[in-house]
Design a protein around this motif. Structure first.
Motif, PDB file in Angstrom:
ATOM      1  N   HIS A   1       0.809  -1.183   0.023  1.00  0.00           N
ATOM      2  CA  HIS A   1      -0.077   0.235   0.420  1.00  0.00           C
ATOM      3  C   HIS A   1       1.073   0.749  -0.202  1.00  0.00           C
ATOM      4  CE1 HIS A   1      -3.504  -2.131   0.632  1.00  0.00           C
ATOM      5  NE2 HIS A   1      -3.227  -3.229   1.276  1.00  0.00           N
ATOM      6  N   SER A   2       1.074   2.652  -0.790  1.00  0.00           N
ATOM      7  CA  SER A   2       1.167   3.519  -1.162  1.00  0.00           C
ATOM      8  C   SER A   2       0.473   4.170  -0.902  1.00  0.00           C
ATOM      9  CB  SER A   2       2.567   3.094  -1.840  1.00  0.00           C
ATOM     10  OG  SER A   2       1.404   3.638  -2.863  1.00  0.00           O
ATOM     11  N   ALA A   3       0.865   6.140  -0.544  1.00  0.00           N
ATOM     12  CA  ALA A   3       0.835   6.815  -0.096  1.00  0.00           C
ATOM     13  C   ALA A   3       1.496   8.210  -1.308  1.00  0.00           C
ATOM     14  CB  ALA A   3      -0.062   7.198   0.944  1.00  0.00           C
ATOM     15  N   PRO A   4       1.075   8.233  -2.513  1.00  0.00           N
ATOM     16  CA  PRO A   4       1.940   8.605  -3.091  1.00  0.00           C
ATOM     17  C   PRO A   4       2.143  10.915  -3.150  1.00  0.00           C
ATOM     18  CG  PRO A   4       0.755   8.392  -4.765  1.00  0.00           C
ATOM     19  CD  PRO A   4       0.525   7.395  -3.440  1.00  0.00           C
ATOM     20  N   HIS A   5       1.030  10.786  -2.849  1.00  0.00           N
ATOM     21  CA  HIS A   5       0.362  12.657  -2.834  1.00  0.00           C
ATOM     22  C   HIS A   5       0.238  12.830  -0.942  1.00  0.00           C
ATOM     23  CE1 HIS A   5      -0.439  11.784  -7.417  1.00  0.00           C
ATOM     24  NE2 HIS A   5       1.732  12.617  -6.820  1.00  0.00           N
ATOM     25  N   ALA A   6       0.516  11.849  -0.030  1.00  0.00           N
ATOM     26  CA  ALA A   6       0.914  12.581   1.204  1.00  0.00           C
ATOM     27  C   ALA A   6       0.350  14.302   1.346  1.00  0.00           C
ATOM     28  CB  ALA A   6       1.885  12.585   1.836  1.00  0.00           C
ATOM     29  N   THR A   7      -0.503  14.350   2.494  1.00  0.00           N
ATOM     30  CA  THR A   7      -0.954  16.007   2.309  1.00  0.00           C
ATOM     31  C   THR A   7      -1.217  16.448   1.091  1.00  0.00           C
ATOM     32  OG1 THR A   7       1.338  17.203   1.732  1.00  0.00           O
ATOM     33  CG2 THR A   7       0.978  16.223   3.940  1.00  0.00           C
ATOM     34  N   ALA A   8      -1.151  16.533   0.279  1.00  0.00           N
ATOM     35  CA  ALA A   8      -1.527  17.009  -0.719  1.00  0.00           C
ATOM     36  C   ALA A   8      -2.879  15.854  -1.491  1.00  0.00           C
ATOM     37  CB  ALA A   8      -0.838  16.812  -2.387  1.00  0.00           C
ATOM     38  N   ASP A   9      -4.161  15.133  -1.316  1.00  0.00           N
ATOM     39  CA  ASP A   9      -4.824  14.395  -1.028  1.00  0.00           C
ATOM     40  C   ASP A   9      -4.871  13.922   0.260  1.00  0.00           C
ATOM     41  OD1 ASP A   9      -4.105  14.276  -4.455  1.00  0.00           O
ATOM     42  OD2 ASP A   9      -3.963  12.046  -4.415  1.00  0.00           O
ATOM     43  N   LEU A  10      -5.488  14.328   0.968  1.00  0.00           N
ATOM     44  CA  LEU A  10      -6.249  14.920   2.001  1.00  0.00           C
ATOM     45  C   LEU A  10      -6.336  13.691   2.727  1.00  0.00           C
ATOM     46  CD1 LEU A  10      -7.882  18.087   2.484  1.00  0.00           C
ATOM     47  CD2 LEU A  10      -5.502  17.901   3.241  1.00  0.00           C
ATOM     48  N   GLU A  11      -5.915  12.575   3.647  1.00  0.00           N
ATOM     49  CA  GLU A  11      -5.722  11.713   4.383  1.00  0.00           C
ATOM     50  C   GLU A  11      -5.919  10.503   3.693  1.00  0.00           C
ATOM     51  OE1 GLU A  11      -6.949  11.902   7.825  1.00  0.00           O
ATOM     52  OE2 GLU A  11      -6.504  14.275   7.584  1.00  0.00           O
ATOM     53  N   THR A  12      -5.625  10.080   2.427  1.00  0.00           N
ATOM     54  CA  THR A  12      -4.800   9.528   1.920  1.00  0.00           C
ATOM     55  C   THR A  12      -3.918   8.757   2.662  1.00  0.00           C
ATOM     56  OG1 THR A  12      -3.825  10.249   0.081  1.00  0.00           O
ATOM     57  CG2 THR A  12      -6.022   9.756  -0.527  1.00  0.00           C
ATOM     58  N   GLU A  13      -2.608   9.312   3.610  1.00  0.00           N
ATOM     59  CA  GLU A  13      -1.683   8.431   4.029  1.00  0.00           C
ATOM     60  C   GLU A  13      -2.111   7.533   5.432  1.00  0.00           C
ATOM     61  OE1 GLU A  13      -2.456  12.172   5.548  1.00  0.00           O
ATOM     62  OE2 GLU A  13      -1.040  12.003   3.485  1.00  0.00           O
ATOM     63  N   ILE A  14      -3.250   8.108   6.415  1.00  0.00           N
ATOM     64  CA  ILE A  14      -3.954   7.502   7.627  1.00  0.00           C
ATOM     65  C   ILE A  14      -4.498   6.292   6.523  1.00  0.00           C
ATOM     66  CG2 ILE A  14      -5.455   7.623   9.376  1.00  0.00           C
ATOM     67  CD1 ILE A  14      -2.497   9.249   8.969  1.00  0.00           C
ATOM     68  N   GLN A  15      -5.046   7.461   5.482  1.00  0.00           N
ATOM     69  CA  GLN A  15      -6.731   5.745   5.237  1.00  0.00           C
ATOM     70  C   GLN A  15      -5.356   4.020   4.685  1.00  0.00           C
ATOM     71  OE1 GLN A  15      -7.688   6.103   1.080  1.00  0.00           O
ATOM     72  NE2 GLN A  15      -9.523   5.167   1.377  1.00  0.00           N
ATOM     73  N   ALA A  16      -4.465   4.362   3.998  1.00  0.00           N
ATOM     74  CA  ALA A  16      -3.274   3.725   3.332  1.00  0.00           C
ATOM     75  C   ALA A  16      -2.324   2.846   4.302  1.00  0.00           C
ATOM     76  CB  ALA A  16      -2.778   4.275   2.143  1.00  0.00           C
ATOM     77  N   VAL A  17      -2.073   3.576   5.899  1.00  0.00           N
ATOM     78  CA  VAL A  17      -1.337   2.922   6.718  1.00  0.00           C
ATOM     79  C   VAL A  17      -2.753   1.840   7.256  1.00  0.00           C
ATOM     80  CG1 VAL A  17      -1.290   4.650   8.538  1.00  0.00           C
ATOM     81  CG2 VAL A  17       0.762   3.199   8.404  1.00  0.00           C
ATOM     82  N   SER A  18      -4.069   2.424   7.397  1.00  0.00           N
ATOM     83  CA  SER A  18      -4.753   1.860   8.380  1.00  0.00           C
ATOM     84  C   SER A  18      -5.371   0.709   7.572  1.00  0.00           C
ATOM     85  CB  SER A  18      -6.049   2.699   8.605  1.00  0.00           C
ATOM     86  OG  SER A  18      -5.718   3.901   9.608  1.00  0.00           O
ATOM     87  N   ILE A  19      -5.674   1.272   6.208  1.00  0.00           N
ATOM     88  CA  ILE A  19      -5.710  -0.527   5.667  1.00  0.00           C
ATOM     89  C   ILE A  19      -4.707  -1.725   5.181  1.00  0.00           C
ATOM     90  CG2 ILE A  19      -6.182  -1.799   3.319  1.00  0.00           C
ATOM     91  CD1 ILE A  19      -8.181   1.042   2.708  1.00  0.00           C
ATOM     92  N   PHE A  20      -3.062  -1.023   5.340  1.00  0.00           N
ATOM     93  CA  PHE A  20      -2.337  -1.620   5.854  1.00  0.00           C
ATOM     94  C   PHE A  20      -2.011  -2.557   6.836  1.00  0.00           C
ATOM     95  CE2 PHE A  20       1.836  -2.005   8.123  1.00  0.00           C
ATOM     96  CZ  PHE A  20       2.277  -2.582   7.373  1.00  0.00           C
ATOM     97  N   LYS A  21      -2.395  -1.742   8.173  1.00  0.00           N
ATOM     98  CA  LYS A  21      -2.845  -2.622   9.065  1.00  0.00           C
ATOM     99  C   LYS A  21      -3.967  -3.129   9.435  1.00  0.00           C
ATOM    100  CE  LYS A  21      -3.322  -0.575  13.816  1.00  0.00           C
ATOM    101  NZ  LYS A  21      -3.083   0.357  14.880  1.00  0.00           N
ATOM    102  N   ALA A  22      -4.683  -2.724   8.996  1.00  0.00           N
ATOM    103  CA  ALA A  22      -6.028  -4.249   9.300  1.00  0.00           C
ATOM    104  C   ALA A  22      -6.329  -5.196   8.567  1.00  0.00           C
ATOM    105  CB  ALA A  22      -7.437  -3.444   9.326  1.00  0.00           C
ATOM    106  N   THR A  23      -5.729  -4.914   7.757  1.00  0.00           N
ATOM    107  CA  THR A  23      -5.452  -6.871   6.257  1.00  0.00           C
ATOM    108  C   THR A  23      -4.126  -7.072   6.346  1.00  0.00           C
ATOM    109  OG1 THR A  23      -4.858  -5.133   4.672  1.00  0.00           O
ATOM    110  CG2 THR A  23      -7.192  -5.238   4.423  1.00  0.00           C
ATOM    111  N   ARG A  24      -3.103  -6.604   7.321  1.00  0.00           N
ATOM    112  CA  ARG A  24      -2.442  -7.608   7.614  1.00  0.00           C
ATOM    113  C   ARG A  24      -1.527  -7.608   6.041  1.00  0.00           C
ATOM    114  NH1 ARG A  24      -2.669 -12.360  12.333  1.00  0.00           N
ATOM    115  NH2 ARG A  24      -0.539 -12.670  12.038  1.00  0.00           N
ATOM    116  N   SER A  25      -0.956  -6.794   5.544  1.00  0.00           N
ATOM    117  CA  SER A  25      -0.451  -6.880   4.354  1.00  0.00           C
ATOM    118  C   SER A  25       1.121  -6.629   4.663  1.00  0.00           C
ATOM    119  CB  SER A  25      -0.702  -4.874   3.348  1.00  0.00           C
ATOM    120  OG  SER A  25      -2.111  -5.646   3.564  1.00  0.00           O
ATOM    121  N   ARG A  26       1.860  -6.541   3.110  1.00  0.00           N
ATOM    122  CA  ARG A  26       3.219  -6.497   3.718  1.00  0.00           C
ATOM    123  C   ARG A  26       3.745  -5.564   3.661  1.00  0.00           C
ATOM    124  NH1 ARG A  26       6.037 -11.004   5.362  1.00  0.00           N
ATOM    125  NH2 ARG A  26       4.434 -12.246   3.699  1.00  0.00           N
TER     126      ARG A  26
END
Length: 327
Positions: free
Chosen positions: A137-162
Motif C-alpha cells: 500500500h502506498s500514499a504518493p501524494h500524502a498531505t496533497a490528497d488529504l487523509e490518503t496516508e492515514i487511510q493507506a496505513v490503516s488498511i495496511f494494518k487492518a488487512t495484515r498486508s506486507r
C-alpha cells in the motif's frame, strides 16, 4: 557496507531499534504508539506545499535505500544504515499498542536547522514481517490528497498486508520542474524516478519477481473531477478483463456499499487512468529506463490505482472489500 552494532531504545509503549543514537535535531516521533499516530506525526513534519524543501537523493543514497528495503522485505530490522543515509534516516521496530504487532519502520528524521521539518523529503517505508497478504500500500501524494496516508496505513494494518510506503514531501514542495515529466515538480514522486519512493518500487519489483503481489496506490480527487465517487484502474485507459482485481474490488465495494458509484476504465468518462504514473508504467512492464516518457503497451494487473472523492477516504469503508479481493 560497514555494519556496526545496533542500539536498543525504549520509547513509551513502543520498542524501537535504531541504527544510531538520537541527537537533538532528530524528529523521531518517539511518542507515537500506533502506526496511525506515527504516520500522522511524520506527515506533519514533512516539507509542505511551496516550501522549496525537496532534495533529489544521490545515486549512492538511492542504492543504499534499496538495500535497506531489500533487507526489510527479507524480514530484517536490526539493520545499521549505510553512511549515506545514517545522518538523515532511522530504522526501528515499533510495537503497535492497538494490536500488539511489530512493524519495521524506515523513516527520515534529520532536521539539521531545527525548524521542525525534515531536511530532504525521503519518505517512510514500513514492513510487517508476519504479513498475510502480499500487498504494497502506498500514499504518493500524502498531505496533497488529504487523509490518503492515514487511510493507506490503516488498511495496511487492518488487512495484515506486507508493506506501506509514503512520500516524504508534498507533491508541490519543490520549485524545480521535473526532468522526467515536465508538467510536474521533482517532488511529485508518482511522476519522477529519482526519489526514494520510486526506488522502493524498483526494489519491491525485484524482490517479488514473478511471484504474485499487488501494489495499491491510494489517491484523492476533487469532488467534481469525475462522475463517480471512486475510480480504479490498472494504469491504462483500457477496459479490464474478467478476473481483474479492480473488477473484484468494485464488486466487493458495492456489496458493502451499494450506493457508491465505482468506475473503472471502459465504464466511465473519468480520465484519471494513471497512464503517466511511473510506478504504474514500471509494473506494467515498461523498462525502468523508459518510464518517464513511454506509455505501457499492456497491463500486468499488479498495479492498482484508486482515486476517491474526499468523503470516501475512510479506511473502515474499504477494509472488508480489500480483504475479500485479496483473501
Amino acid at each position: 557496507m560497514r555494519f556496526e552494532r545496533s542500539i536498543l531504545f525504549l520509547f513509551g509503549a513502543g520498542v524501537l531499534m535504531a541504527s544510531r543514537p538520537a541527537v537533538s535535531a532528530d524528529l523521531t516521533c518517539s511518542s507515537s504508539a500506533t502506526l496511525e499516530a506515527l504516520v500522522t506525526c511524520i506527515r506533519d513534519q514533512m516539507p509542505g506545499r511551496d516550501s522549496g524543501i525537496f532534495v533529489t537523493p544521490s545515486s549512492t543514497q538511492l542504492s543504499a535505500w534499496r538495500g535497506v528495503v531489500r533487507a526489510m522485505m527479507g524480514g530484517s530490522c536490526n539493520i545499521v544504515l549505510p553512511s549515506s543515509l545514517s545522518s538523515s534516516a532511522r530504522i526501528r521496530l515499533l510495537r503497535d499498542v492497538d494490536n500488539g504487532r511489530r512493524y519495521c519502520v524506515l523513516m527520515e528524521v534529520g532536521d539539521r536547522n531545527s525548524d521542525g521539518v525534515v531536511d530532504l523529503g525521503l519518505g517512510t517505508f514500513i514492513v510487517d514481517a508476519a504479513a498475510e497478504r502480499e500487498l504494497a500500500h502506498s500514499a504518493p501524494h500524502a498531505t496533497a490528497d488529504l487523509e490518503t496516508e492515514i487511510q493507506a496505513v490503516s488498511i495496511f494494518k487492518a488487512t495484515r498486508s506486507r508493506s506501506f510506503l509514503m512520500a516524504g514531501a508534498h507533491r508541490d514542495a519543490s520549485f524545480t520542474d521535473s526532468a522526467c515529466q515536465s508538467s510536474t515538480m521533482i517532488s511529485d514522486v508518482a511522476h519522477n524516478v529519482t526519489n526514494a519512493f520510486h526506488a522502493t518500487y524498483l526494489e519491491l519489483a525485484a524482490f517479488y519477481g514473478s511471484k504474485p503481489w499487488w501494489a495499491v496506490q491510494w489517491h484523492g480527487m476533487a469532488r467534481d473531477t469525475c462522475a463517480e465517487d471512486v475510480f480504479a484502474s490498472h494504469g491504462m485507459d483500457v477496459a479490464p478483463v474478467s478476473g481483474d482485481k479492480i473488477l473484484e474490488l468494485r464488486r466487493n465495494l458495492l456489496a458493502d456499499k451499494p450506493t457508491w458509484r465505482v468506475g473503472v476504465p471502459g465504464s466511465s468518462d473519468c480520465s484519471l487512468n494513471a497512464t503517466t504514473n511511473v510506478q504504474g508504467r514500471l509494473l506494467n512492464l515498461v523498462s525502468s529506463s523508459q518510464v518517464c516518457g513511454r506509455s505501457a503497451a499492456s497491463y500486468s494487473g499488479r498495479f492498482v490505482h484508486i482515486e476517491q472523492d474526499p468523503a470516501f477516504r475512510l479506511a473502515d469503508y474499504w477494509i472488508n472489500a480489500v480483504k475479500a479481493t485479496w483473501p
